[in-house]
Structures are given as structure tokens and as C-alpha cells.
Enzyme design. Structure first.
Site, short mmCIF file in Angstrom:
data_model
loop_
_atom_site.label_atom_id
_atom_site.label_comp_id
_atom_site.label_asym_id
_atom_site.label_seq_id
_atom_site.Cartn_x
_atom_site.Cartn_y
_atom_site.Cartn_z
N LYS A 1 31.60 39.18 39.07
CA LYS A 1 31.19 37.85 39.66
C LYS A 1 30.22 36.94 38.75
CE LYS A 1 31.81 39.36 44.45
NZ LYS A 1 32.99 38.31 45.03
N ARG B 1 40.50 44.77 49.98
CA ARG B 1 41.95 45.11 50.49
C ARG B 1 42.56 46.46 49.90
NH1 ARG B 1 43.98 39.64 48.05
NH2 ARG B 1 41.93 39.22 48.57
#
Ligand code: BES
Ligand code: MN
Ligand code: ZN
Length: 498
Positions: free
Chosen positions: A275, A349
Site C-alpha cells: 500500500k 477474502r
């Protein structure tokens, strides 16, 4: 801060809070005081813009002759609008105004309100609950705070005739507040303090409240074939963990449980798909879903809920390193399905894929609800007011939305339609872990759906509501614990034996 309930005839102490309805209509206690003080309250209201509208306040010095030091007038609005949430907002407002204002004792007079559907004891319990929730502070790392910046209020007394009934009601709410506070503490802690093993250790403390807590390490997860979860944690020095919490409160110990599953990424750097630096510190609360699951299990235990409930949290740290998983890697999940990892930052996920599969496989729950700070896209869609709700069952979705409305934790239903599934087709594996920018929260949910068989299931994407940048009525800025009260309410209304 201690909260107690006392009979209305007791002498009040410290700062006295009295209520006024819209149109400058004083409560009975306010009217009595007005008479005792030669119309002080009437005059003060007339001289100001305070009209008793909801959320208006007016702080006065108490005149000589009263036992109390100050008077805080709180506007309640119209009687028919005074509901549970308004009562909580009233308690929260009082704390916001007085907590650090110098008063050591705050006395809140709760009178019965004509034209309001709630009795005084019900109102009072929720005023206390709101005060408790709003009083939360995470200050353990502040070593230099000056006394005048610290909260001064050590005691809140709620005064009403039906004080014992209010106290009884509040004892249930106090258990929920404990769960909320645990969740807020966990999400507030930095990632050098809360990592998978230390978070599992904190969850273990629920054993003191009667929750059975089991911890699985990497070796056990490898045996179970949890390649999706393990792949996320493989770049970290910290060992991944899966925590299973069980509260067996139902009379029938064989009754199928309701299951809660949480994303517990104790720090999400993005991994190799790293990020940008700006705001990366926020990713300490990427375990917000897990923190809610732990908090709600605690709340259910403390209020002795008559339900069988299971909480499962997948705990990993997503870091870049020489051992980290790479974009393009293919992992095999516990379900046997293979996943091409296109972006290592779509890690939540992957964790949930194995946690969900494990939960339905082992516990055969009557319903399964997962919570995850899953996508930045849900923040773009819904902002910080609503969490995203995805569900494969209409009834479960409706019950969740209703419970959320009642406690002020709002959900907005999002689509979960098959056509979206094609966005996560992979050229070399059963699926890929990202579906592109379009409908990012939906394709994330479609991914999770592939790991749910015929269990009634709902997924709450709480990325936008887990951390508040501003104070709310019962939530100081910071970790909100959004979801604890909602799930507690859902259990009370749907799964608990009465
Ligand atoms: N934990 C983040 C989502 C997030 C973002 C939560 C901001 C709270 C605030 C999640 O793991 C993530 O990085 N999602 C990516 C997915 C993308 C790579 C498909 C995102 O939303 O950008
Ligand atoms: Mn991520
Ligand atoms: Zn994440």
C-alpha cells in the site's frame, strides 16, 4: 466511571442534569427546581436560544440554596420522538458536555415523559447505557496527560422512582457495553502490541466469562488444508492463528449454533502489492471484524444469552518479505478450490475463505454472519454511515437490517447476483482474488460466496464504519465497535429462546 441508580427523593450531588421537552416544556424535576429557585430555569431559557429541541443543552451555575453545583438542561425534542436511541444520545450528550469539565459527580434526573412510548425505567437504563458508551477512552499510552485534560467524572447517578427496575435493565446493557469496550480496545491497540498470537491470547480471556476458547496454530491449519489463510500470513514473522470461541447458552446443547466469523488482519501492509504510505497506519484496525466477533461473544456470555453461538476469527499479519506470497501465486483453500492471487492486498477474502469453510463444515450453523473491513470500495459506495450487507437469504438480511436500525448501526443491502461472478474467473485456477475496480465490494462478496454451501449467510463489509474520524452520539472518535450491538440485538430477537 461508576454508574448507579437512586430514588428520586434522594438529594442530588455534583452537576444535576434535567430535561426539557421541545417548546421549553420542563420535566417535573425541572419544574420543581424552577419553583424552588424563583423561576431561574424559566428565565435562563427565555434569555437564551435553548428551546428544549433535541441535542440542545444549557449549562447554568446552581444558585445558593441548592445542594448541587451546576445545572445542565438537556433538550429532548418532542415526546413522541424520545425512543431508545434518543435516550442513549441523551446520556452520551451529558458525558460529552461534562466528562472533562471538572464535575466529579453527575446526577441525571430521568422523569416519566407523557406521550412517550417508553416507561421511565426503560428510558433511564438507556440513558445510562449511552453515558457508559460515550465515556470510553483509550488512554493507556498517554503518559503526559495533564489532570485538567483527564475525565473528572467518577460517578454518574441516575435518579428516578423506579430505580430498581432501571438497574435490572441496565445490568443486561452493561454486559453489552463490556463487549463493545473490549472490541474498541482491540481495534485501538497498535499492531506491535496486537498481532495474531497476542490477539488470540486476549480472546482467551473470554474463558473467564464461560466461553470455551480453542486456538489453532499454523501446523493445525496446514493439516486442515487452509492454504488461502496461510498464504496471507507467510510473509510475516508472526504465526497465524485461528481462534474458535463457543458460548453454549441454549437449553438444548445440541441446538445448531449461530456463527460469527471475523477478518482478523492485525496489520495489512498490502504485502508485496504494498500500500502507499499515506494512512497505512489505519491498517492496524484491519482486524476490526475479528474484534467485533470477540466482543459480541463476550457480550452474549456476560448477559447470559440463551443461545448457542460460535465465533471464529482468522488472525494473520499481511507483510512483504522474502517469504511473502507473490502476485500470481496459486493457493489451495480448505474447500479444495484453487485461487490465483492477483493482488496480495486483497487478503481479507483469502482469510475468510478458509474461516467460513471451516465454520460451516465443523459447526453446521443455522446461520453464519461474517464481518470484515474488506474493501476500500465500500467506503466509496456508502461512506461512513452504512455498512454494506450482502446475503444469500432474504429473511436473514431483513432481520439484520431491522436489528441495525434499532441500535443505530445501519446496513445497506448490496447485490450478490451471479453475473458479477464472471469478474473473478481466472485463466489458470478456479478463481482469482480480485475482480477489477468495478463493483469492488460486490466481487469481494462474490468471492466469499464461493466458500459458502447452502448455509444461510450474510457478509457485512464494515471498512467504512469501523473507525470514526469524528465523535458520534454514543461513540467517541476512534474505534466504534460497529456490529457488536447489532449482532447482540439479532441474537436476542431471532436466535435466543425466550
Ligand atoms: N483492508 C483493506 C480494505 C480497507 C481499506 C479497509 C481502507 C479499511 C480502510 C483490504 O484488505 C484491501 O486492501 N482491499 C483492497 C482490495 C483490492 C486490492 C482489490 C482495496 O479495497 O483496495
Ligand atoms: Mn488489503
Ligand atoms: Zn485488509
Amino acid at each position: 466511571m461508576k454508574i448507579s441508580f437512586a430514588k428520586a427523593s434522594q438529594p442530588a450531588e455534583g452537576a444535576l442534569v434535567i430535561s426539557v421537552l421541545e417548546g421549553r416544556k420542563p420535566s417535573p424535576t425541572a419544574r420543581q427546581l424552577d419553583e424552588k429557585t424563583d423561576g431561574l430555569i424559566t428565565r435562563a431559557m427565555a434569555a437564551s436560544r435553548f428551546e428544549g429541541k433535541k441535542d440542545q443543552t444549557l449549562l447554568l451555575v446552581a444558585p445558593n440554596g441548592l445542594e448541587v453545583q451546576r445545572l445542565l438542561l438537556v433538550g429532548l425534542g418532542k415526546p413522541e420522538d424520545v425512543d431508545v436511541q434518543a435516550a442513549e444520545g441523551w446520556g452520551g450528550m451529558v458525558m460529552a458536555q461534562l466528562q472533562a469539565a471538572g464535575d466529579e459527580v453527575v446526577t441525571i434526573a430521568v422523569d416519566a415523559i407523557e406521550g412517550c412510548s417508553l416507561a421511565a425505567d426503560h428510558l433511564a437504563a438507556h440513558v445510562a447505557f449511552g453515558a457508559r458508551l460515550r465515556s470510553y477512552r483509550f488512554d493507556k499510552y498517554r503518559t503526559k496527560e495533564k489532570t485538567e485534560e483527564k475525565p473528572s467524572v467518577g460517578k454518574v447517578v441516575i435518579m428516578l422512582d423506579e430505580h430498581s427496575a432501571a438497574k435490572r435493565r441496565f445490568s443486561v446493557l452493561d454486559g453489552i457495553a463490556e463487549g463493545v469496550f473490549m472490541t474498541r480496545d482491540l481495534a485501538s491497540e497498535p499492531a506491535n502490541v496486537i498481532y495474531p498470537e497476542s490477539l488470540a491470547e486476549r480472546a482467551k480471556s473470554l474463558a473467564d466469562s464461560g466461553v470455551d476458547v480453542e486456538i489453532l496454530g499454523e501446523k493445525q491449519m496446514r493439516k486442515l488444508g487452509m492454504g488461502a489463510l496461510l498464504g496471507v500470513g507467510q510473509g510475516s514473522e508472526r504465526e497465524s492463528q485461528l481462534v474458535v470461541m463457543r458460548w453454549m447458552g441454549a437449553e438444548d446443547e445440541n441446538a445448531a449454533p449461530v456463527a460469527f466469523v471475523g477478518k482478523g488482519v492485525t496489520f495489512d501492509s498490502g504485502g508485496i502489492s504494498i500500500k502507499p504510505a499515506a494512512n497505512m497506519e489505519d491498517m492496524k484496525w484491519d482486524m476490526g471484524g475479528a474484534a467485533v466477533v470477540i466482543g459480541v461473544m463476550k457480550a452474549l456470555a456476560l448477559r447470559n444469552a440463551k443461545v448457542n453461538a460460535v465465533g471464529v476469527v482468522g488472525l494473520v499479519e499481511n507483510m512483504p518479505s522474502g517469504s511473502a506470497q507473490r502476485p500470481g501465486d496459486v493457493v489451495t483453500s480448505m474447500s479444495g478450490q484453487t485461487i490465483e492471487v492477483i493482488n496480495t492486498d486483497a487478503e481479507g477474502r483469502l482469510v475468510l475463505a478458509d474461516a467460513l469453510w471451516y465454520t460451516q463444515d465443523r459447526f453446521k450453523p443455522q446461520a453464519m454472519i461474517d464481518l470484515a473491513t474488506l474493501t476500500g470500495a465500500i467506503i466509496i459506495s456508502l461512506g461512513d454511515r452504512y455498512a454494506g450487507l450482502f446475503a444469500n437469504d432474504e429473511d436473514l438480511a431483513a432481520r439484520l437490517m431491522a436489528a441495525g436500525k434499532e441500535v443505530g448501526e445501519l446496513l445497506w443491502r448490496m447485490p450478490l447476483d451471479d453475473p458479477y461472478d464472471k469478474q473473478i474467473k481466472s485463466d489458470i485456477a478456479d478463481m482469482k482474488n480480485t475482480g477489477g475496480r468495478e463493483g469492488g465490494s460486490i466481487t469481494a462478496a462474490m468471492f466469499l460466496k464461493r466458500f459458502v454451501k447452502d448455509t444461510k449467510w450474510a457478509h457485512l463489509d464494515i471498512a467504512g464504519v469501523t473507525w470514526a474520524k469524528k465523535d458520534g452520539s454514543v461513540t467517541p472518535k476512534g474505534a466504534t465497535a460497529f456490529g457488536v450491538r447489532l449482532l447482540d440485538r439479532l441474537v436476542a430477537e431471532t436466535y435466543e429462546q425466550k
